[in-house]
Design a protein around this motif. Structure first.
Motif, PDB file in Angstrom:
ATOM      1  N   LYS A 107       4.890   7.504   0.988  1.00 57.76           N
ATOM      2  CA  LYS A 107       3.633   7.943   0.401  1.00 57.76           C
ATOM      3  C   LYS A 107       2.778   6.744   0.030  1.00 57.76           C
ATOM      4  O   LYS A 107       3.298   5.630  -0.128  1.00 57.76           O
ATOM      5  N   ARG A 108       1.500   6.979  -0.115  1.00 62.79           N
ATOM      6  CA  ARG A 108       0.607   5.926  -0.574  1.00 62.79           C
ATOM      7  C   ARG A 108       0.963   5.594  -2.028  1.00 62.79           C
ATOM      8  O   ARG A 108       1.265   6.480  -2.835  1.00 62.79           O
ATOM      9  N   GLU A 109       0.951   4.314  -2.345  1.00 60.97           N
ATOM     10  CA  GLU A 109       1.415   3.873  -3.657  1.00 60.97           C
ATOM     11  C   GLU A 109       0.631   4.520  -4.787  1.00 60.97           C
ATOM     12  O   GLU A 109       1.212   4.880  -5.828  1.00 60.97           O
ATOM     13  N   LYS A 110      -0.655   4.711  -4.600  1.00 64.95           N
ATOM     14  CA  LYS A 110      -1.464   5.286  -5.673  1.00 64.95           C
ATOM     15  C   LYS A 110      -1.183   6.762  -5.897  1.00 64.95           C
ATOM     16  O   LYS A 110      -1.571   7.316  -6.928  1.00 64.95           O
ATOM     17  N   ASP A 111      -0.485   7.417  -4.936  1.00 66.15           N
ATOM     18  CA  ASP A 111      -0.160   8.833  -5.089  1.00 66.15           C
ATOM     19  C   ASP A 111       1.186   9.039  -5.780  1.00 66.15           C
ATOM     20  O   ASP A 111       1.607  10.171  -5.982  1.00 66.15           O
TER      21      ASP A 111
ATOM     22  N   ALA B 121       0.795  -1.228   0.000  1.00 70.36           N
ATOM     23  CA  ALA B 121       0.000   0.000   0.000  1.00 70.36           C
ATOM     24  C   ALA B 121       0.826   1.276   0.000  1.00 70.36           C
ATOM     25  O   ALA B 121       0.322   2.335  -0.386  1.00 70.36           O
ATOM     26  N   PHE B 122       2.098   1.188   0.405  1.00 71.06           N
ATOM     27  CA  PHE B 122       2.910   2.402   0.515  1.00 71.06           C
ATOM     28  C   PHE B 122       4.208   2.237  -0.277  1.00 71.06           C
ATOM     29  O   PHE B 122       4.624   1.131  -0.595  1.00 71.06           O
ATOM     30  N   GLU B 123       4.824   3.385  -0.538  1.00 64.11           N
ATOM     31  CA  GLU B 123       6.080   3.371  -1.274  1.00 64.11           C
ATOM     32  C   GLU B 123       7.017   4.389  -0.656  1.00 64.11           C
ATOM     33  O   GLU B 123       6.610   5.486  -0.250  1.00 64.11           O
TER      34      GLU B 123
END
Length: 284
Positions: free
Chosen positions: A73-77, A64-66
């Motif tokens: 940050k959240r992976e999708k961001d 879920a995070f990177e």
């Protein structure tokens, strides 16, 4: 993009492997220092449970995070152009390699340095690990080794079936479990010669003396024990006896609170502690 490729891109596999190896090292460290810190029987289980829960948390965080130069940050961001998952993966590869190297080093240290070599290791190795000669009139030497016996003869033991001093049938099963676990644990010590359960079972309540039993089984030491229960408390009494002199070499009493949930944990704990004490006494 398939789910497998996405898991690989987000370094979920690498995080899982790194965590698993690190958790194994933590468990080995806990086993080593647990006796020094006198951790309770449930201490190891609690640490294992925390590590298992942490494993799934780590996998979720990797998915879920990177990790970015600006922080987590959240992976999708994070856009594909600014993503540094490839660089992070290389760092995880280095971490995994380092952890595995530590694991291999520990295994080698435990196998070749912490444990005594077997009697068949050869004359050169035996000469390096031989115990210095002691005064023949020393009480420790005379009590631990029968006359004319070698070190290998001294490091032989027969563990008699434990006596059940309670009236409950369940306590008889507990006494048998302690005996079985102890035999299994002692059998792992390469420097000890342990008589099988079938051979010692014939001497349960036989009425023979310790020297007679030792002579029949061909051992230098005999261990006997008893289990007594009072409510939720159980007492395990163990004694190590020299076959030649019929004198005690070592004895210990273990008092524990017994429940249906910690039955096997107590059996394992007592067996491990007795085994370590006997190894130190008989293979000094």
């Amino acid at each position: 993009m398939s789910i497998f490729s996405e898991l690989k891109r987000r370094n979920v596999f690498r995080v899982g492997i790194a965590y698993a190896v690190a958790a194994w090292l933590v468990l080995q460290l806990t086993d080593v220092i647990g006796e020094i810190l006198e951790l309770p029987a449930w201490g190891g289980k609690l640490i294992l449970l925390m590590l298992v829960v942490g494993f799934f948390i780590a996998l979720f965080a990797a998915w879920a995070f990177e990790l970015t130069p600006e922080g987590i940050k959240r992976e999708k961001d994070v856009s594909a152009e600014t993503s540094i998952t490839r660089s992070t993966g290389k760092k995880l590869n280095v971490l995994i390699t380092a952890l595995m190297a530590l694991s291999i080093a520990y295994l080698l240290f435990d196998k070749f340095l912490l444990r005594e070599p077997p009697a068949s290791a050869g004359p050169e190795l035996a000469a390096k690990t031989a115990t210095p000669a002691q005064n023949p009139e020393s009480p420790i030497e005379s009590a631990a080794q029968p006359a004319g016996a070698t070190d290998d003869d001294r490091a032989s033991i027969a563990v008699l079936p434990f006596e059940n001093r309670s009236r409950l049938e369940d306590d008889a099963f507990f006494a048998e479990g302690i005996h079985d676990d102890l035999l299994t644990t002692l059998a792992r010590i390469g420097s000890l010669r342990v008589i099988s359960r079938t051979s010692v079972s014939q001497f349960a309540d036989s009425g023979k003396t310790i020297p007679e039993i030792a002579e029949a089984l061909g051992v230098a030491t005999v261990m006997e024990g008893a289990v007594q229960r009072d409510g939720d408390m159980v007492r395990i009494n163990v004694q190590l006896i020299d076959a030649r002199t019929d004198e005690h070499l070592w004895a210990e009493i273990f008092d524990r609170e017994l429940t249906t949930g910690n039955l096997f944990a107590i059996q394992s704990e007592i067996s491990e502690r007795i085994a370590r004490s006997l190894e130190a006494t008989l293979t000094e």
